[in-house]
Scaffold this motif. Structure first.
Motif, PDB file in Angstrom:
ATOM      1  N   GLN A  25      49.365  46.024  42.703  1.00  0.00           N
ATOM      2  CA  GLN A  25      50.163  44.808  42.722  1.00  0.00           C
ATOM      3  C   GLN A  25      51.579  45.172  43.174  1.00  0.00           C
ATOM      4  OE1 GLN A  25      49.776  42.287  39.185  1.00  0.00           O
ATOM      5  NE2 GLN A  25      48.228  43.744  38.463  1.00  0.00           N
ATOM      6  N   ILE A  31      45.397  46.762  40.636  1.00  0.00           N
ATOM      7  CA  ILE A  31      44.778  45.446  40.661  1.00  0.00           C
ATOM      8  C   ILE A  31      43.429  45.537  39.959  1.00  0.00           C
ATOM      9  CG2 ILE A  31      43.745  43.670  42.136  1.00  0.00           C
ATOM     10  CD1 ILE A  31      45.890  44.208  44.178  1.00  0.00           C
ATOM     11  N   SER A  35      43.454  40.486  37.406  1.00  0.00           N
ATOM     12  CA  SER A  35      44.706  40.281  38.145  1.00  0.00           C
ATOM     13  C   SER A  35      44.431  39.748  39.549  1.00  0.00           C
ATOM     14  CB  SER A  35      45.555  41.553  38.181  1.00  0.00           C
ATOM     15  OG  SER A  35      44.888  42.608  38.822  1.00  0.00           O
ATOM     16  N   LYS A  38      44.080  36.082  39.272  1.00  0.00           N
ATOM     17  CA  LYS A  38      45.389  35.452  39.064  1.00  0.00           C
ATOM     18  C   LYS A  38      46.205  35.430  40.359  1.00  0.00           C
ATOM     19  CE  LYS A  38      45.670  36.662  34.189  1.00  0.00           C
ATOM     20  NZ  LYS A  38      46.343  37.483  33.177  1.00  0.00           N
TER      21      LYS A  38
END
Length: 100
Positions: A25, A31, A35, A38
């Motif tokens: 990320q 990640i 996540s 999201k």
């Protein structure tokens, strides 16, 4: 392209976790499945896209649909998507054919 170029520059400053472009990320954290969901949901909301399914599946299906519309065959598309079978491609092809 500008966003991808910017991410590649930023990615070089982060620790190496693997050889995937998007293995981290922006915060530098790995990640995970959660996540990724999201991240995709936030990106879809940022472009005012709302649907029942706001998961990475939307991106996969859109990519699949665009490849099929561009004339790629289902076996090739399935391989590009990393699918074990062509069922997803067949299902999406059926929605395209139904619209014609």
């Amino acid at each position: 392209m500008p966003i991808l170029t910017e991410w590649c520059v930023r990615r070089k400053t982060l620790p190496v976790v693997g050889d995937l472009v998007f293995s981290l990320q922006a915060s530098g954290e790995a990640i995970t499945d959660m996540s990724l969901g999201k991240i995709v949901r936030a990106a879809l909301l940022a472009i005012d896209f709302e649907a029942q399914d706001m998961s990475p599946r939307v991106l996969r299906n859109t990519y699949c649909r665009r490849l099929l519309l561009a004339g790629r065959n289902r076996d090739e598309v399935g391989k590009l998507l990393g699918l074990a079978s062509t069922r997803t491609c067949d299902r999406i092809r059926a929605t395209i054919d139904a619209q014609l």
